[in-house]
Motif scaffolding. Structure first.
Motif, PDB file in Angstrom:
ATOM      1  N   PHE A   1       0.810  -1.209   0.000  1.00 29.79           N
ATOM      2  CA  PHE A   1       0.000   0.000   0.000  1.00 29.79           C
ATOM      3  C   PHE A   1       0.848   1.265   0.000  1.00 29.79           C
ATOM      4  O   PHE A   1       0.434   2.300  -0.522  1.00 29.79           O
ATOM      5  N   VAL A   2       2.041   1.204   0.572  1.00 29.99           N
ATOM      6  CA  VAL A   2       2.888   2.393   0.691  1.00 29.99           C
ATOM      7  C   VAL A   2       3.375   2.870  -0.674  1.00 29.99           C
ATOM      8  O   VAL A   2       3.356   4.064  -0.986  1.00 29.99           O
TER       9      VAL A   2
ATOM     10  N   CYS B   1      -5.535   9.052  -3.462  1.00 35.59           N
ATOM     11  CA  CYS B   1      -6.513   9.212  -2.393  1.00 35.59           C
ATOM     12  C   CYS B   1      -7.551  10.233  -2.836  1.00 35.59           C
ATOM     13  O   CYS B   1      -7.204  11.362  -3.188  1.00 35.59           O
ATOM     14  N   PRO B   2      -8.814   9.861  -2.841  1.00 36.66           N
ATOM     15  CA  PRO B   2      -9.856  10.773  -3.316  1.00 36.66           C
ATOM     16  C   PRO B   2     -10.217  11.824  -2.268  1.00 36.66           C
ATOM     17  O   PRO B   2      -9.753  11.779  -1.127  1.00 36.66           O
ATOM     18  N   THR B   3     -11.023  12.765  -2.683  1.00 36.92           N
ATOM     19  CA  THR B   3     -11.609  13.751  -1.780  1.00 36.92           C
ATOM     20  C   THR B   3     -13.122  13.514  -1.744  1.00 36.92           C
ATOM     21  O   THR B   3     -13.737  13.426  -2.799  1.00 36.92           O
ATOM     22  N   PRO B   4     -13.733  13.378  -0.566  1.00 31.26           N
ATOM     23  CA  PRO B   4     -13.115  13.454   0.763  1.00 31.26           C
ATOM     24  C   PRO B   4     -12.183  12.272   1.035  1.00 31.26           C
ATOM     25  O   PRO B   4     -12.389  11.180   0.530  1.00 31.26           O
ATOM     26  N   ARG B   5     -11.203  12.528   1.832  1.00 32.42           N
ATOM     27  CA  ARG B   5     -10.127  11.572   2.100  1.00 32.42           C
ATOM     28  C   ARG B   5     -10.618  10.453   3.007  1.00 32.42           C
ATOM     29  O   ARG B   5     -11.061  10.697   4.138  1.00 32.42           O
ATOM     30  N   PRO B   6     -10.539   9.194   2.566  1.00 30.88           N
ATOM     31  CA  PRO B   6     -11.000   8.086   3.414  1.00 30.88           C
ATOM     32  C   PRO B   6      -9.977   7.742   4.490  1.00 30.88           C
ATOM     33  O   PRO B   6      -8.784   8.053   4.360  1.00 30.88           O
TER      34      PRO B   6
ATOM     35  N   ILE C   1      -2.534   4.333   6.099  1.00 34.54           N
ATOM     36  CA  ILE C   1      -1.309   3.995   5.360  1.00 34.54           C
ATOM     37  C   ILE C   1      -0.178   4.932   5.757  1.00 34.54           C
ATOM     38  O   ILE C   1       0.963   4.495   5.993  1.00 34.54           O
ATOM     39  N   GLU C   2      -0.465   6.232   5.845  1.00 33.47           N
ATOM     40  CA  GLU C   2       0.567   7.198   6.225  1.00 33.47           C
ATOM     41  C   GLU C   2       1.112   6.921   7.623  1.00 33.47           C
ATOM     42  O   GLU C   2       2.303   7.123   7.890  1.00 33.47           O
ATOM     43  N   ARG C   3       0.252   6.437   8.513  1.00 32.48           N
ATOM     44  CA  ARG C   3       0.692   6.138   9.888  1.00 32.48           C
ATOM     45  C   ARG C   3       1.325   4.755  10.006  1.00 32.48           C
ATOM     46  O   ARG C   3       1.769   4.360  11.080  1.00 32.48           O
ATOM     47  N   GLY C   4       1.332   4.000   8.905  1.00 31.70           N
ATOM     48  CA  GLY C   4       1.932   2.670   8.937  1.00 31.70           C
ATOM     49  C   GLY C   4       1.079   1.642   9.649  1.00 31.70           C
ATOM     50  O   GLY C   4       1.611   0.658  10.188  1.00 31.70           O
ATOM     51  N   GLU C   5      -0.231   1.819   9.631  1.00 24.52           N
ATOM     52  CA  GLU C   5      -1.135   0.891  10.317  1.00 24.52           C
ATOM     53  C   GLU C   5      -1.570  -0.196   9.341  1.00 24.52           C
ATOM     54  O   GLU C   5      -2.589  -0.086   8.657  1.00 24.52           O
TER      55      GLU C   5
END
Length: 311
Positions: free
Chosen positions: A167-168, A174-179, A185-189
């Motif tokens: 995923f990274v 990433c669409p708007t509104p942001r899911p 993914i940004e937080r590495g979860e």
């Protein structure tokens, strides 16, 4: 004599609603099953859809191949009913589900990482049910199982086939509104346990997949035969250039089809006049694309692929 009789009166798809019970691995799952049926088809109204088949028709045949279907983002088990009808008419058992949390009837987790983790397991549970406690379990050949998936359903199939998403590094906007999944993914979860693969599935048809497999290493364990379909224009987070790249990254050359002049939703069953009016975004194709004509060729090609690879 029976074969001649069936040929004369015509076959239909027997159609029944099913529910996979909740268990330790997940909630109850609603689905629909199509089976070979000796009675002639009739039109069956089902919400805004019109199905061609017979409700609860006795299943004809033994050692039948099974095809399981995974829908796209907030789709439903009915979204590819025309394909299911064609396959059932040709002697396949077909089973499709609503993915919990990411379906038309339950979109509660559509933007969460959890649905990407659970989707492959949903299909594994569907296969377990079809081979275990389903009414037609004894009629299914467990060595002849195929898969069809569209969009996120295509992602689901690639995971089941042995793929491991990245995923990274994936080229997935990433669409708007942001899911929530974008922030996760940004937080590495990411999931801490391996995603579900299922070697019981012997052949895969993947249509306009949501592609989060950016390198060949992500797909090195995918060895089953694949028929891969791509729309020229993409949509719904599927970028036009990702499917050709996916075809090159797979370790085994897929049976690749690029559908010219098509956008993402061309792979959904042709819509009724009512649906074209109510949900034109998924029912009305741009540039004069003829979805009904395309699906005759699409469904026939998929049938031929499964007949060749589930023998």
């Amino acid at each position: 004599m029976l074969f001649c009789l069936f040929t004369t009166i015509g076959h239909a798809a027997g159609i029944k609603l099913v529910q996979i019970p909740a268990d330790a691995s997940g909630p109850a799952i609603k689905g629909m099953v199509w089976t070979p049926c000796a009675e002639p088809a009739e039109a069956i109204p089902f919400g805004p859809f019109t199905l061609q088949g017979r409700r609860d028709c006795p299943t004809v045949g033994d050692k039948l191949p099974l095809v399981v279907i995974s829908h796209g983002h907030t789709g439903s088990y009915i979204g590819h009913h025309d394909l299911a009808e064609v396959l059932a008419n040709a002697g396949f058992v077909v089973a499709a589900i609503n993915h919990p949390g990411d379906s038309f009837s339950d979109s509660s987790r559509e933007g969460d990482m959890s649905v990407f983790v659970e989707r492959p397991n949903d299909i594994k549970r569907l296969i377990d049910y079809m081979l275990g406690t389903a009414p037609d379990a004894a009629r299914i050949d467990p060595q002849r199982i195929g898969f069809f998936g569209f969009s996120r359903g295509g992602y689901t199939g690639l995971v089941l086939a042995g793929g491991n998403p990245d995923f990274v590094h994936a080229d997935a906007p990433c669409p708007t509104p942001r899911p929530p999944v974008c922030d996760q993914i940004e937080r590495g979860e990411f999931p801490t346990t391996p995603l579900t693969h299922d070697a019981r599935i012997k052949a895969f048809v993947i249509a306009d997949p949501f592609d989060v497999f950016p390198s060949a290493a992500d797909l090195e364990n995918v060895n089953a035969p694949i028929q891969l379909w791509a729309s020229e224009f993409g949509g719904e987070g599927v970028l036009p250039h990702t499917s050709p790249a996916l075809a090159k990254a797979l370790p085994r050359m897929p049976d690749y089809h690029l559908v010219r002049n098509a956008a993402h939703f061309a792979f959904l069953a042709p819509c009724s006049a009512r649906m074209k009016k109510d949900v034109p975004a998924i029912c009305v194709d741009p540039n004069g694309f003829d979805r009904a004509a395309f699906h005759k060729q699409f469904d026939a090609s998929i049938l031929a692929f499964f007949q060749a690879n589930l023998h």
